[in-house]
Write a protein that holds these residues in place. Structure first.
Motif, PDB file in Angstrom:
ATOM      1  N   ALA A   1       0.810  -1.218   0.000  1.00 32.05           N
ATOM      2  CA  ALA A   1       0.000   0.000   0.000  1.00 32.05           C
ATOM      3  C   ALA A   1       0.844   1.270   0.000  1.00 32.05           C
ATOM      4  O   ALA A   1       0.318   2.363  -0.241  1.00 32.05           O
ATOM      5  CB  ALA A   1      -0.930   0.011   1.215  1.00 32.05           C
ATOM      6  N   GLY A   2       2.139   1.146   0.252  1.00 32.58           N
ATOM      7  CA  GLY A   2       3.021   2.299   0.251  1.00 32.58           C
ATOM      8  C   GLY A   2       3.173   2.921   1.627  1.00 32.58           C
ATOM      9  O   GLY A   2       2.718   2.384   2.637  1.00 32.58           O
ATOM     10  N   VAL A   3       3.819   4.070   1.657  1.00 36.99           N
ATOM     11  CA  VAL A   3       4.010   4.820   2.900  1.00 36.99           C
ATOM     12  C   VAL A   3       2.773   5.674   3.144  1.00 36.99           C
ATOM     13  O   VAL A   3       2.362   6.428   2.253  1.00 36.99           O
ATOM     14  CB  VAL A   3       5.269   5.707   2.801  1.00 36.99           C
ATOM     15  CG1 VAL A   3       5.401   6.603   4.027  1.00 36.99           C
ATOM     16  CG2 VAL A   3       6.519   4.857   2.617  1.00 36.99           C
ATOM     17  N   PRO A   4       2.142   5.593   4.309  1.00 34.18           N
ATOM     18  CA  PRO A   4       0.951   6.415   4.572  1.00 34.18           C
ATOM     19  C   PRO A   4       1.258   7.903   4.458  1.00 34.18           C
ATOM     20  O   PRO A   4       2.297   8.376   4.919  1.00 34.18           O
ATOM     21  CB  PRO A   4       0.556   6.035   6.000  1.00 34.18           C
ATOM     22  CG  PRO A   4       1.157   4.680   6.212  1.00 34.18           C
ATOM     23  CD  PRO A   4       2.434   4.672   5.435  1.00 34.18           C
ATOM     24  N   ILE A   5       0.333   8.629   3.843  1.00 41.16           N
ATOM     25  CA  ILE A   5       0.482  10.066   3.682  1.00 41.16           C
ATOM     26  C   ILE A   5      -0.512  10.782   4.592  1.00 41.16           C
ATOM     27  O   ILE A   5      -1.723  10.601   4.477  1.00 41.16           O
ATOM     28  CB  ILE A   5       0.246  10.494   2.217  1.00 41.16           C
ATOM     29  CG1 ILE A   5       1.366   9.956   1.320  1.00 41.16           C
ATOM     30  CG2 ILE A   5       0.163  12.023   2.101  1.00 41.16           C
ATOM     31  CD1 ILE A   5       1.162  10.260  -0.152  1.00 41.16           C
TER      32      ILE A   5
END
Length: 392
Positions: free
Chosen positions: A183-187
């Motif tokens: 899901a990637g790095v949370p922003i």
């Protein structure tokens, strides 16, 4: 004092909230001037571990043109903690988004998914220019929009891609390093202007607000959700709201402590910290919408809703999340839950006595909020429950 608005903006009841604290690299705050080295490695470790022991989910590491680099602080803390999430404040525009994507993904891999990024577009021209940024506010938000789109694609793409936009241009970018989780790095995304709602509503996993009265906060949440819908999102961002809780065993003692803190900010040992902050911002009235909104709330009344106290915002020029929640742990826990009831999924809390307060929050405040949410989960119909922060 107005009656708390506990009408949810959503029919769902969160089953949990995320708690975020905040650390610095030296023992200083509005109540005490900086002492010792700017980067005190032992204090930084102790401060971070206090949050981990207290049960915080993450800690925010702030950004300033004069302060230590947040990514390096995060790396130091990550090596000395076990599970604590690290939320790194980051201003788009000072390094290329492709480099930022690799840097954050690298640290995320080393920490096994503990990294998140807090996007701050920048609300003060003087502060921005210290790092060489001369764009105006609207241009900065336009750049942030493009920047975050590139970050998302860089974290999701295993194949090279090119980009040609208004602010960035590159060819055949491809990185072998991707975030720990698919899901990637949370922003996370901070801001309170229409431009912030538009860009954060489009990109953020969690949209961060400062602690305003309940009615004004509900209005901001509605604006963020409307922007997310306009951007074509099926799920809106989670909502973070931040406060400076002031606790004591009784209401009387809590208010005595609150007024001591206020006196210290305005005329006591905290004055050097306050003056330094004003210098960093150009010694002018705040340009950013978030600070202006806090000052507007403070002009209406000192006390709002159940426990929101605003004179600390006025005393500091609202240079950050500066409104307090004052009372016993039980009162402040209920005040925090009032914000959960209108849509908050994350609560960012930090004290005016930073290290000691973090310890006290873990002992007396976090357990009360989590206990009540667990009770609600156990007694609510299944159809009414939703995980906090359930976003894309």
């Amino acid at each position: 004092m107005t009656t708390p608005n506990t009408t949810p903006v959503s029919p769902s009841t969160p089953t949990a909230v995320e708690f975020i604290g905040m650390i610095g690299t030296s023992d200083s705050s509005e109540t005490r001037p900086p002492t010792g080295p700017l980067i005190d490695a032992d204090y930084t470790t102790r401060f971070a571990r206090a949050h981990e022991d207290a049960g915080f989910d993450r800690i925010l590491i702030g950004y300033s043109s004069t302060r230590p680099d947040g990514a390096q602080v995060a790396a130091h803390v990550a090596a000395r903690t076990e599970r604590l999430g690290l939320l790194i404040a980051h201003r788009p525009g000072f390094i290329a988004p492709t480099l930022a994507a690799r840097s954050l993904a690298t640290l995320d891999q080393f920490t096994r998914g503990r990294i998140a990024v807090h996007t701050i577009t920048g609300g003060n021209d003087t502060e921005q220019r210290r790092d060489g940024d001369y764009l105006d506010k609207d241009e900065r938000y336009d750049r942030t929009d493009e920047y975050l789109g590139i970050l998302r694609r860089a974290w999701a793409s295993s194949e090279p891609f090119s980009h040609e936009g208004r602010h960035y241009r590159f060819e055949d970018y491809g990185s072998e390093v991707l975030p720990f989780r698919e899901a990637g790095v949370p922003i996370y995304f901070g801001g309170s202007s229409e431009a912030a709602y538009r860009v954060g509503g489009k990109h953020a996993d969690t949209f961060a607000l400062w602690g305003e009265p309940l009615a004004e906060t509900a209005e901001q949440i509605a604006s963020v959700r409307a922007a997310a819908t306009a951007a074509g999102r099926s799920e809106p961002p989670g909502i973070s709201v931040s406060f400076r809780p002031i606790l004591a065993p009784t209401e009387e003692l809590a208010w005595e402590r609150a007024h001591r803190i206020l006196d210290t900010i305005t005329s006591g040992a905290g004055r050097p910290f306050f003056e330094q902050a004003r210098h960093h911002n150009g010694n002018t009235s705040p340009q950013n919408a978030g600070s202006q909104r806090l000052l507007a709330a403070a002009a209406k009344a000192d006390l709002h809703d159940r426990a929101l106290w605003t004179p600390t915002a006025t005393a500091t020029g609202a240079g950050g999340n500066t409104t307090a929640l004052v009372g016993t742990p039980e009162t402040v826990a209920q005040a925090l839950l009032d914000y959960v009831d209108i849509g908050a999924t994350t609560l960012l809390i930090r004290g005016y006595d930073p290290l000691d307060d973090a310890i006290d929050y873990g002992r007396h405040l976090l357990p009360l909020v989590r206990q009540e949410l667990a009770h609600r989960k156990a007694t609510a119909p299944t159809s009414d429950l939703t995980p906090a922060g359930s976003v894309r």
